[in-house]
Design a protein around this motif. Sequence first.
Motif, PDB file in Angstrom:
ATOM      1  N   LEU A 208      45.610   7.785 -30.656  1.00  0.00           N
ATOM      2  CA  LEU A 208      44.200   7.619 -31.007  1.00  0.00           C
ATOM      3  C   LEU A 208      43.401   7.957 -29.772  1.00  0.00           C
ATOM      4  O   LEU A 208      43.351   7.148 -28.854  1.00  0.00           O
ATOM      5  N   GLY A 209      42.823   9.112 -29.735  1.00  0.00           N
ATOM      6  CA  GLY A 209      41.989   9.481 -28.592  1.00  0.00           C
ATOM      7  C   GLY A 209      42.631   9.113 -27.281  1.00  0.00           C
ATOM      8  O   GLY A 209      43.696   9.608 -26.931  1.00  0.00           O
ATOM      9  N   ALA A 210      41.994   8.160 -26.576  1.00  0.00           N
ATOM     10  CA  ALA A 210      42.485   7.783 -25.252  1.00  0.00           C
ATOM     11  C   ALA A 210      43.483   6.627 -25.314  1.00  0.00           C
ATOM     12  O   ALA A 210      43.644   5.901 -24.348  1.00  0.00           O
ATOM     13  N   GLY A 211      44.127   6.445 -26.448  1.00  0.00           N
ATOM     14  CA  GLY A 211      45.036   5.301 -26.607  1.00  0.00           C
ATOM     15  C   GLY A 211      46.084   5.234 -25.505  1.00  0.00           C
ATOM     16  O   GLY A 211      46.764   6.217 -25.233  1.00  0.00           O
ATOM     17  N   TRP A 212      46.216   4.081 -24.903  1.00  0.00           N
ATOM     18  CA  TRP A 212      47.109   3.916 -23.741  1.00  0.00           C
ATOM     19  C   TRP A 212      48.560   4.203 -24.100  1.00  0.00           C
ATOM     20  O   TRP A 212      49.190   5.078 -23.525  1.00  0.00           O
ATOM     21  N   VAL A 213      49.072   3.400 -25.022  1.00  0.00           N
ATOM     22  CA  VAL A 213      50.514   3.487 -25.276  1.00  0.00           C
ATOM     23  C   VAL A 213      50.813   4.666 -26.212  1.00  0.00           C
ATOM     24  O   VAL A 213      51.739   5.442 -25.967  1.00  0.00           O
ATOM     25  N   SER A 214      49.992   4.831 -27.251  1.00  0.00           N
ATOM     26  CA  SER A 214      50.271   5.931 -28.191  1.00  0.00           C
ATOM     27  C   SER A 214      50.147   7.271 -27.469  1.00  0.00           C
ATOM     28  O   SER A 214      50.952   8.185 -27.694  1.00  0.00           O
ATOM     29  N   GLY A 215      49.166   7.408 -26.569  1.00  0.00           N
ATOM     30  CA  GLY A 215      48.988   8.659 -25.823  1.00  0.00           C
ATOM     31  C   GLY A 215      50.225   8.950 -24.986  1.00  0.00           C
ATOM     32  O   GLY A 215      50.730  10.081 -24.953  1.00  0.00           O
ATOM     33  N   ALA A 216      50.736   7.909 -24.306  1.00  0.00           N
ATOM     34  CA  ALA A 216      51.918   8.103 -23.455  1.00  0.00           C
ATOM     35  C   ALA A 216      53.129   8.467 -24.312  1.00  0.00           C
ATOM     36  O   ALA A 216      53.905   9.361 -23.965  1.00  0.00           O
ATOM     37  N   LEU A 217      53.282   7.795 -25.453  1.00  0.00           N
ATOM     38  CA  LEU A 217      54.462   8.070 -26.286  1.00  0.00           C
ATOM     39  C   LEU A 217      54.410   9.481 -26.870  1.00  0.00           C
ATOM     40  O   LEU A 217      55.410  10.184 -26.912  1.00  0.00           O
ATOM     41  N   VAL A 218      53.225   9.901 -27.300  1.00  0.00           N
ATOM     42  CA  VAL A 218      53.129  11.216 -27.955  1.00  0.00           C
ATOM     43  C   VAL A 218      53.167  12.346 -26.925  1.00  0.00           C
ATOM     44  O   VAL A 218      53.829  13.358 -27.133  1.00  0.00           O
ATOM     45  N   ARG A 219      52.487  12.159 -25.781  1.00  0.00           N
ATOM     46  CA  ARG A 219      52.317  13.300 -24.868  1.00  0.00           C
ATOM     47  C   ARG A 219      53.280  13.311 -23.694  1.00  0.00           C
ATOM     48  O   ARG A 219      53.574  14.351 -23.143  1.00  0.00           O
ATOM     49  N   ARG A 220      53.743  12.110 -23.269  1.00  0.00           N
ATOM     50  CA  ARG A 220      54.471  12.095 -21.988  1.00  0.00           C
ATOM     51  C   ARG A 220      55.933  11.699 -22.104  1.00  0.00           C
ATOM     52  O   ARG A 220      56.726  11.979 -21.199  1.00  0.00           O
ATOM     53  N   THR A 221      56.297  11.013 -23.179  1.00  0.00           N
ATOM     54  CA  THR A 221      57.676  10.521 -23.271  1.00  0.00           C
ATOM     55  C   THR A 221      58.666  11.681 -23.419  1.00  0.00           C
ATOM     56  O   THR A 221      58.404  12.623 -24.162  1.00  0.00           O
ATOM     57  N   THR A 222      59.780  11.575 -22.690  1.00  0.00           N
ATOM     58  CA  THR A 222      60.781  12.644 -22.759  1.00  0.00           C
ATOM     59  C   THR A 222      62.157  12.045 -23.055  1.00  0.00           C
ATOM     60  O   THR A 222      62.382  10.847 -22.847  1.00  0.00           O
ATOM     61  N   VAL A 223      63.053  12.910 -23.494  1.00  0.00           N
ATOM     62  CA  VAL A 223      64.419  12.491 -23.807  1.00  0.00           C
ATOM     63  C   VAL A 223      65.060  11.900 -22.549  1.00  0.00           C
ATOM     64  O   VAL A 223      64.872  12.418 -21.451  1.00  0.00           O
ATOM     65  N   GLY A 224      65.783  10.795 -22.736  1.00  0.00           N
ATOM     66  CA  GLY A 224      66.466  10.150 -21.601  1.00  0.00           C
ATOM     67  C   GLY A 224      65.675   8.986 -21.031  1.00  0.00           C
ATOM     68  O   GLY A 224      66.242   8.127 -20.350  1.00  0.00           O
ATOM     69  N   GLU A 225      64.375   8.937 -21.311  1.00  0.00           N
ATOM     70  CA  GLU A 225      63.566   7.816 -20.826  1.00  0.00           C
ATOM     71  C   GLU A 225      63.981   6.523 -21.525  1.00  0.00           C
ATOM     72  O   GLU A 225      64.477   6.559 -22.650  1.00  0.00           O
TER      73      GLU A 225
END
Length: 376
Positions: A208-225
């Motif tokens: 959701l826009g600047a959403g803290w956790v959703s933004g990180a999960l959708v844009r930054r999370t990578t395999v192995g994390e």
Amino acid sequence: MSNDYQLLKESLAQIEPVYDKVTGYFYARLFVENPHLRSMFPLTMDLQRDRLFRALVHVVQAVDQPEQVVPMLQQLARDHRKFQVEPAHYDAVGRALIGAIRQYSYGEWSDEIEAAWWRTYSVAARTMIDAAAAADHTPAFWNAEVVSVDRRAHDIAVIHVQPNQPYPYEPGQYASVECIHVPRVWRQYSMANAPRRDGQLEFHVRTLGAGWVSGALVRRTTVGEIIKLGPPMGTMVLDRESQRDLLFVAGGTGLAPMKALIDDLRRWNTTRTAHLFFGVRKATDLYDLDAMRQLADRYPWLTVVPAVSEDFDYPGERASLPAVLGRHGPWYSHDVFASGSPDMIRATVAKLRELQVPAERIKFDAFGEPDRLKPS
Ligand SMILES: Cc1cc2nc3c(=O)[nH]c(=O)nc-3n(C[C@H](O)[C@H](O)[C@H](O)COP(=O)(O)OP(=O)(O)OC[C@H]3O[C@@H](n4cnc5c(N)ncnc54)[C@H](O)[C@@H]3O)c2cc1C
Ligand code: HEM
């Protein structure tokens, strides 16, 4: 207790106009008197969206309905183990809470009101302390390794994770999730599959826009994390004894728990028909429609109806979920499940009630802030 209830209702009505100030004072006092507790809370405290204080108010509002409040507190207590809450902390929170309410009750405070607050808070705290102790043999949280991140749209990802030990849950439930990019901030996400033999979990996340956790999960999370999962929560589960047909209403990533429930049905259902309405704004938001259609092709008891509200070229149902539900049905003898944004849930439940579905047959999870809890 009923006298306490009346006193506390009046006390809450007093502070309602200055609610944000009470919340601010609550945290200031909690942290000044107990600086060691500060590190348990997120770095940035968003008081507008405060849930701890709201929950405390909710407990008081529902104190005459223990059949609802006790299971909620027990789940919360199991979930609070991930914050490393100890029994002694309850007294500190109670002092800050009641101190904050007294501070903003101006002249309308008495020993009787204070005693009523302490009695009610102590019952809630005791329920949570006991429930946390009873869960001592289970993990406070689970580490789970990200095994795939499938970005289905610019703002939606389907993420699979592998918990490091069995994660027991019921289809339809959700977990609070913390990711390495935003430490100490937890948000809830619903499991999108029924428990699998290999233990993997699927999550559908929309940012959701600047959403803290959703933004990180959708844009930054990578395999192995590694992400952390709190214990399973929620009561939106199937009644296997019921013979009634089923209606599932999903708004956006509200599809996740509906998919888990359908995945579960797939394993044992032969007699109950199920309709899934999957509502989105744009056709490009139908991020998991193919998977749902494949299920409908395979299981004759399942019908899937996508609904798109803001795409005028869409060839199927072009309307909001409540409007589409009104065109199908009847639904008054179904067990109903709904999940999505608070607005979508509000409109859907209102429509279903209008369509004569009894309230007790509608189970739902709203994916966001409920309306501010007002004393009624
Ligand atoms: C029981 C439950 C289950 C959930 N399951 C899922 C799920 O399976 N998939 C999923 O994608 N989400 C789910 N959610 C929502 C999720 O928990 C987060 O609330 C959401 O991802 C936003 O968190 P954030 O940290 O990214 O945004 P925040 O940093 O909390 O918010 C960022 C901004 O967005 C605004 N905002 C927050 N929520 C909303 C909203 N719903 N609508 C509009 N604006 C908002 C805030 O006011 C703020 O300005 C669920 C929520 C609940 C309560
Ligand atoms: C009757 C007592 C309590 C109730 C009803 C309660 C309720 C809640 C609720 C509903 C949340 C939000 C959960 C979520 O959104 O996932 C929360 C968060 C939290 N609670 Fe409690 N709580 C209580 C006592 C305590 C105590 C004693 C502590 C210890 C200091 C504590 C620490 C926390 C922390 C650290 C958070 C996370 C805050 C945040 O993310 O902003 N709680 N509580």
